[in-house]
Design a protein around this motif. Structure first.
Motif, short mmCIF file in Angstrom:
data_model
loop_
_atom_site.label_atom_id
_atom_site.label_comp_id
_atom_site.label_asym_id
_atom_site.label_seq_id
_atom_site.Cartn_x
_atom_site.Cartn_y
_atom_site.Cartn_z
N TYR A 68 4.96 -6.66 -27.82
CA TYR A 68 6.31 -7.00 -28.29
C TYR A 68 6.00 -8.50 -29.00
CZ TYR A 68 11.08 -8.78 -28.69
OH TYR A 68 12.28 -9.20 -28.96
N THR A 69 6.72 -8.65 -30.26
CA THR A 69 6.92 -9.55 -30.71
C THR A 69 8.66 -10.13 -30.92
OG1 THR A 69 5.03 -9.42 -32.15
CG2 THR A 69 6.51 -11.06 -33.10
N THR A 70 9.00 -11.40 -30.96
CA THR A 70 10.24 -11.65 -30.88
C THR A 70 10.66 -11.42 -32.31
OG1 THR A 70 9.73 -13.74 -29.69
CG2 THR A 70 11.90 -13.82 -30.89
N ASP A 71 11.83 -10.68 -32.06
CA ASP A 71 12.49 -10.04 -33.44
C ASP A 71 14.06 -10.55 -33.59
OD1 ASP A 71 13.74 -8.61 -31.41
OD2 ASP A 71 13.04 -6.48 -32.18
N PHE A 72 14.27 -11.72 -33.13
CA PHE A 72 15.72 -12.62 -32.88
C PHE A 72 15.28 -13.90 -32.96
CE2 PHE A 72 14.49 -11.49 -28.81
CZ PHE A 72 14.82 -12.83 -28.06
N TYR A 73 16.22 -14.59 -33.42
CA TYR A 73 16.23 -16.14 -33.50
C TYR A 73 16.33 -16.65 -31.90
CZ TYR A 73 17.47 -21.04 -33.83
OH TYR A 73 17.39 -22.56 -33.31
N GLU A 74 15.28 -17.43 -31.43
CA GLU A 74 15.15 -18.06 -30.34
C GLU A 74 14.95 -19.55 -30.37
OE1 GLU A 74 14.86 -17.76 -25.78
OE2 GLU A 74 15.85 -16.51 -27.30
N PHE A 144 7.58 -3.01 -22.34
CA PHE A 144 6.30 -2.58 -21.64
C PHE A 144 6.53 -1.51 -20.56
CE2 PHE A 144 3.33 -3.10 -18.07
CZ PHE A 144 2.03 -2.98 -18.64
N LYS A 145 7.88 -1.63 -19.85
CA LYS A 145 8.01 -0.43 -19.17
C LYS A 145 8.42 0.94 -19.79
CE LYS A 145 9.88 -2.72 -15.06
NZ LYS A 145 11.20 -2.97 -14.05
N PHE A 146 9.11 0.72 -21.13
CA PHE A 146 9.18 2.00 -22.25
C PHE A 146 7.94 2.52 -22.30
CE2 PHE A 146 9.39 3.62 -26.13
CZ PHE A 146 10.42 4.69 -26.23
N LEU A 147 6.86 1.71 -22.65
CA LEU A 147 5.52 2.38 -23.12
C LEU A 147 4.87 2.91 -22.02
CD1 LEU A 147 4.20 -0.58 -25.29
CD2 LEU A 147 5.00 1.66 -25.98
N THR A 148 4.93 2.42 -20.76
CA THR A 148 4.38 2.89 -19.62
C THR A 148 4.90 4.22 -19.09
OG1 THR A 148 5.67 1.60 -18.07
CG2 THR A 148 3.34 0.70 -18.80
N ARG A 149 6.50 4.33 -19.34
CA ARG A 149 7.06 5.39 -18.94
C ARG A 149 6.86 6.58 -20.03
NH1 ARG A 149 11.32 1.96 -17.92
NH2 ARG A 149 12.26 2.51 -19.94
N LYS A 150 6.62 6.33 -21.35
CA LYS A 150 6.19 7.25 -22.27
C LYS A 150 4.99 7.63 -21.97
CE LYS A 150 6.23 7.29 -27.47
NZ LYS A 150 6.28 6.39 -28.51
N GLU A 151 4.05 6.99 -21.42
CA GLU A 151 2.68 7.40 -21.30
C GLU A 151 2.51 8.13 -19.89
OE1 GLU A 151 0.87 3.77 -21.89
OE2 GLU A 151 0.89 3.74 -24.07
N GLY A 152 3.51 8.18 -19.20
CA GLY A 152 3.37 8.87 -18.09
C GLY A 152 2.85 8.10 -16.89
N VAL A 153 2.58 6.78 -17.32
CA VAL A 153 1.85 5.92 -16.36
C VAL A 153 2.77 5.45 -15.36
CG1 VAL A 153 0.48 3.74 -16.14
CG2 VAL A 153 0.09 5.09 -18.30
N ASN A 154 3.68 5.26 -15.47
CA ASN A 154 4.80 4.88 -14.27
C ASN A 154 5.66 5.65 -13.91
OD1 ASN A 154 5.76 3.16 -12.22
ND2 ASN A 154 6.34 1.58 -13.59
#
Length: 154
Positions: A68-74, A144-154
């Protein structure tokens, strides 16, 4: 002049499906985040992340992938700069050999430079966005959780 502050962080997941987080206190502000820190002038993102893990955890890492890279003002919590944070999944190239705590902010005077810092491992399934302080870390955890679920890792 509106300065930018580029930060790079690593999400380290162990073989036991635990994620490394750090509790810190600096300038009288306490926060929980992923390990990492600021990019130094003349340094690349990957080199900065490897340096930060050596400085903070005395750990050699390899970078697996961008998360992930920041995509909003912080705005920075510490000055008037704009924060841009880049998160990578990383893996340890050696055994994690640091003092690990189980309770948040269990510093016991663990002074590192001008800040208090301790580390915890939390099961990925138990790590919640509200466990992290900064919005960018929360977004990175969600990705990160989205990617791991998508891959069936978690």
């Amino acid at each position: 002049m509106f300065p930018f502050n580029v930060r790079v962080y690593g999400i380290l997941r162990t073989e036991n499906d635990e994620v490394l987080i750090t509790d810190e206190r600096t300038q009288s502000v306490s926060f929980t985040k992923f390990p990492g820190g600021g990019l130094e002038y003349g340094e690349g993102l990957i080199d900065a992340l490897k340096r930060e893990f050596m400085e903070e955890c005395n750990l050699k890492i390899d970078v697996i992938r961008h998360i992930y890279t920041t995509d909003f003002y912080e705005k920075s919590s510490f000055n008037n700069s704009q924060i841009i944070s880049i998160y990578y999944e990383v893996k340890a190239l050696e055994e994690l050999n640091i003092d690990l705590k189980t309770l948040p902010f269990d510093f016991n005077n663990n002074l590192v430079a001008d800040k208090l810092e301790v580390f915890r491992l939390i099961k990925l399934e138990n790590l919640k966005e509200e466990d992290l302080t900064f919005k960018t870390d929360k977004k990175a955890l969600e990705a990160f959780k989205f990617l791991t679920r998508k891959e069936g890792v978690n």
